[in-house]
Scaffold this active site. Sequence first.
Site, PDB file in Angstrom:
ATOM      1  N   GLY A  53      41.075  45.901  47.294  1.00 35.52           N
ATOM      2  CA  GLY A  53      41.974  45.536  46.190  1.00 35.52           C
ATOM      3  C   GLY A  53      41.949  46.589  45.105  1.00 35.52           C
ATOM      4  O   GLY A  53      41.848  46.280  43.915  1.00 35.52           O
TER       5      GLY A  53
ATOM      6  N   GLY B 220      44.384  46.635  38.665  1.00 36.88           N
ATOM      7  CA  GLY B 220      43.342  45.944  37.929  1.00 36.88           C
ATOM      8  C   GLY B 220      41.973  46.608  37.989  1.00 36.88           C
ATOM      9  O   GLY B 220      41.827  47.829  37.982  1.00 36.88           O
TER      10      GLY B 220
ATOM     11  N   GLY C 100      39.803  46.843  40.353  1.00 33.77           N
ATOM     12  CA  GLY C 100      39.562  47.697  41.528  1.00 33.77           C
ATOM     13  C   GLY C 100      40.096  49.097  41.316  1.00 33.77           C
ATOM     14  O   GLY C 100      39.457  50.086  41.686  1.00 33.77           O
TER      15      GLY C 100
ATOM     16  N   SER D 221      32.457  35.792  38.679  1.00 35.03           N
ATOM     17  CA  SER D 221      33.300  35.388  37.548  1.00 35.03           C
ATOM     18  C   SER D 221      32.568  34.415  36.646  1.00 35.03           C
ATOM     19  O   SER D 221      31.686  33.667  37.090  1.00 35.03           O
ATOM     20  CB  SER D 221      34.559  34.709  38.085  1.00 35.03           C
ATOM     21  OG  SER D 221      35.301  34.129  37.044  1.00 35.03           O
TER      22      SER D 221
ATOM     23  N   TYR E   4      40.241  28.736  42.951  1.00 34.14           N
ATOM     24  CA  TYR E   4      39.743  30.003  42.398  1.00 34.14           C
ATOM     25  C   TYR E   4      38.257  29.898  42.043  1.00 34.14           C
ATOM     26  O   TYR E   4      37.439  30.736  42.454  1.00 34.14           O
ATOM     27  CB  TYR E   4      40.551  30.407  41.157  1.00 34.14           C
ATOM     28  CG  TYR E   4      40.043  31.720  40.581  1.00 34.14           C
ATOM     29  CD1 TYR E   4      40.264  32.917  41.252  1.00 34.14           C
ATOM     30  CD2 TYR E   4      39.302  31.749  39.396  1.00 34.14           C
ATOM     31  CE1 TYR E   4      39.772  34.120  40.756  1.00 34.14           C
ATOM     32  CE2 TYR E   4      38.808  32.944  38.898  1.00 34.14           C
ATOM     33  CZ  TYR E   4      39.048  34.129  39.578  1.00 34.14           C
ATOM     34  OH  TYR E   4      38.552  35.316  39.099  1.00 34.14           O
TER      35      TYR E   4
HETATM   36  N1  LIG Z   1      40.368  39.997  35.264  1.00 31.45           N
HETATM   37  C1  LIG Z   1      39.383  39.162  34.961  1.00 31.45           C
HETATM   38  O1  LIG Z   1      39.190  38.785  33.795  1.00 31.45           O
HETATM   39  C2  LIG Z   1      38.455  38.675  36.027  1.00 31.45           C
HETATM   40  C3  LIG Z   1      37.490  37.723  35.665  1.00 31.45           C
HETATM   41  C4  LIG Z   1      36.599  37.277  36.626  1.00 31.45           C
HETATM   42  C5  LIG Z   1      36.631  37.799  37.894  1.00 31.45           C
HETATM   43  N2  LIG Z   1      37.596  38.712  38.226  1.00 31.45           N
HETATM   44  C6  LIG Z   1      37.596  39.195  39.617  1.00 31.45           C
HETATM   45  O2  LIG Z   1      37.801  40.594  39.662  1.00 31.45           O
HETATM   46  C7  LIG Z   1      38.537  40.945  40.832  1.00 31.45           C
HETATM   47  C8  LIG Z   1      39.746  41.776  40.432  1.00 31.45           C
HETATM   48  O3  LIG Z   1      40.513  41.032  39.501  1.00 31.45           O
HETATM   49  P1  LIG Z   1      41.720  41.689  38.706  1.00 31.45           P
HETATM   50  O4  LIG Z   1      41.812  40.996  37.395  1.00 31.45           O
HETATM   51  O5  LIG Z   1      41.625  43.151  38.747  1.00 31.45           O
HETATM   52  O6  LIG Z   1      42.953  41.200  39.617  1.00 31.45           O
HETATM   53  P2  LIG Z   1      44.362  41.892  39.887  1.00 31.45           P
HETATM   54  O7  LIG Z   1      44.737  42.797  38.793  1.00 31.45           O
HETATM   55  O8  LIG Z   1      45.281  40.776  40.249  1.00 31.45           O
HETATM   56  O9  LIG Z   1      44.079  42.779  41.193  1.00 31.45           O
HETATM   57  C9  LIG Z   1      43.741  42.149  42.382  1.00 31.45           C
HETATM   58  C10 LIG Z   1      43.711  43.186  43.477  1.00 31.45           C
HETATM   59  O10 LIG Z   1      43.373  42.502  44.701  1.00 31.45           O
HETATM   60  C11 LIG Z   1      44.334  42.839  45.655  1.00 31.45           C
HETATM   61  N3  LIG Z   1      44.510  41.808  46.670  1.00 31.45           N
HETATM   62  C12 LIG Z   1      44.884  40.520  46.532  1.00 31.45           C
HETATM   63  N4  LIG Z   1      44.961  39.919  47.723  1.00 31.45           N
HETATM   64  C13 LIG Z   1      44.620  40.850  48.649  1.00 31.45           C
HETATM   65  C14 LIG Z   1      44.532  40.845  50.055  1.00 31.45           C
HETATM   66  N5  LIG Z   1      44.809  39.753  50.793  1.00 31.45           N
HETATM   67  N6  LIG Z   1      44.127  41.980  50.685  1.00 31.45           N
HETATM   68  C15 LIG Z   1      43.849  43.085  49.979  1.00 31.45           C
HETATM   69  N7  LIG Z   1      43.954  43.168  48.645  1.00 31.45           N
HETATM   70  C16 LIG Z   1      44.341  42.054  47.987  1.00 31.45           C
HETATM   71  C17 LIG Z   1      45.609  43.061  44.876  1.00 31.45           C
HETATM   72  O11 LIG Z   1      46.520  43.792  45.663  1.00 31.45           O
HETATM   73  P3  LIG Z   1      48.114  43.556  45.573  1.00 31.45           P
HETATM   74  O12 LIG Z   1      48.593  44.454  44.482  1.00 31.45           O
HETATM   75  O13 LIG Z   1      48.572  43.943  46.927  1.00 31.45           O
HETATM   76  O14 LIG Z   1      48.335  42.104  45.259  1.00 31.45           O
HETATM   77  C18 LIG Z   1      45.051  43.854  43.707  1.00 31.45           C
HETATM   78  O15 LIG Z   1      44.860  45.196  44.075  1.00 31.45           O
HETATM   79  C19 LIG Z   1      38.906  39.630  41.515  1.00 31.45           C
HETATM   80  O16 LIG Z   1      37.988  39.390  42.551  1.00 31.45           O
HETATM   81  C20 LIG Z   1      38.753  38.600  40.410  1.00 31.45           C
HETATM   82  O17 LIG Z   1      38.423  37.322  40.902  1.00 31.45           O
HETATM   83  C21 LIG Z   1      38.507  39.147  37.329  1.00 31.45           C
END
Ligand SMILES: NC(=O)c1ccc[n+]([C@@H]2O[C@H](COP(=O)([O-])OP(=O)(O)OC[C@H]3O[C@@H](n4cnc5c(N)ncnc54)[C@H](OP(=O)(O)O)[C@@H]3O)[C@@H](O)[C@H]2O)c1
Length: 311
Positions: free
Chosen positions: A20, A24, A26, A150, A175
């Site tokens: 991912g 974001g 990643g 998280s 989630y």
């Molecule tokens: N942001 C926060 O405050 C927060 C808080 C707690 C935990 N987290 C954790 O941190 C991680 C990243 O979160 P984020 O905020 O950066 O989310 P994000 O911006 O929505 O990015 C999510 C990434 O995961 C990819 N993804 C989703 N489904 C997938 C699949 N089936 N196969 C491969 N890639 C996939 C998305 O790709 P596409 O572009 O193709 O959809 C995107 O690159 C997650 O695990 C989330 O639970 C985030």
Amino acid sequence: MSWDPRALPHAVGKTVMITGANAGIGYFASEQLAAAGAHVILGCRSPERAEAAVAAIRRRVPGAIVEATPIDVSDPRSVTQAAETLLERDRLDVLMLNAGIVHPPATRATDARGNELVLSTNVIGHFQLAALTMPLLARSAGARVVSLGSLATLLSRFPLDGLQLEKSYTSWTAYAQSKIALQVFGFELDRRLRASGTGVSSLVVHPGYSTSGRTPGIRGVNHPSRAKRFADNLQAAWTQGKDRGAWSAVRAAIDPDAAGGQFYGPRFVTKGEPALAPAAPTTRSPRVGARLWTLLEEYSGQTFELSSRTP
Ligand SMILES: NC(=O)c1ccc[n+]([C@@H]2O[C@H](COP(=O)([O-])OP(=O)(O)OC[C@H]3O[C@@H](n4cnc5c(N)ncnc54)[C@H](OP(=O)(O)O)[C@@H]3O)[C@@H](O)[C@H]2O)c1
């Protein structure tokens, strides 16, 4: 243990794979690790978004060694193919289990194996990927698995007999339970790795509360609307950008003083520089870990045995 996320130690010679990675946290973890000199493999399900992310890192980090590999973590065949490609490499120093559905569908959906889609994406596919790539990690001295947990883990129950949410699905429960499961997996993995003596370690992190409206705009990667920027900036007191949200994961990946079983998160809980943090007690339970492991083997159809014979 002090750590400056803006002055990372050199990671030259390390190979890192992040799921991912096109958006974001990643993406920013990829960019920061590339800037530290690591060879970063961006695991992405969309070739177009992968290309845009690789181009952005090359634009912003001169000399970056980055490439993309296709992976849809909710598709067991795609995970197998990605693992097979990775296994052709000489080494893998960090496997970062980051991909996630953070805004789950309103109604329950399933993957090709019939597993609930959020659990499949956030946990089951990562379990399968870690199992399949373990031989490569085990022959890369000091390799680490980093799992993205998280703060949501503090706010939900974790009924092990109801993880597929057949009767009680809500997007929030899906989630929160998936994030608890990934943390449980990360800590259980570390216990098993220690017992096996493979030399691989597993660390768990959380990124606080990181929003795209507080994140730098990057062509092809992050362009929130003005309304999103405005709304997210209203929460500035307790949120941060995803560039900072990546800090805990980057620290767990390359801090030479970090160790397996540790949990890193922002210093001020939802924001700030990365520091050791308390993890939800359930996620550290060996009893819950052992039970979840069995369930993940069942859901994925993938055995994951760690013994001292792992090469
Ligand atoms: N942001 C926060 O405050 C927060 C808080 C707690 C935990 N987290 C954790 O941190 C991680 C990243 O979160 P984020 O905020 O950066 O989310 P994000 O911006 O929505 O990015 C999510 C990434 O995961 C990819 N993804 C989703 N489904 C997938 C699949 N089936 N196969 C491969 N890639 C996939 C998305 O790709 P596409 O572009 O193709 O959809 C995107 O690159 C997650 O695990 C989330 O639970 C985030």
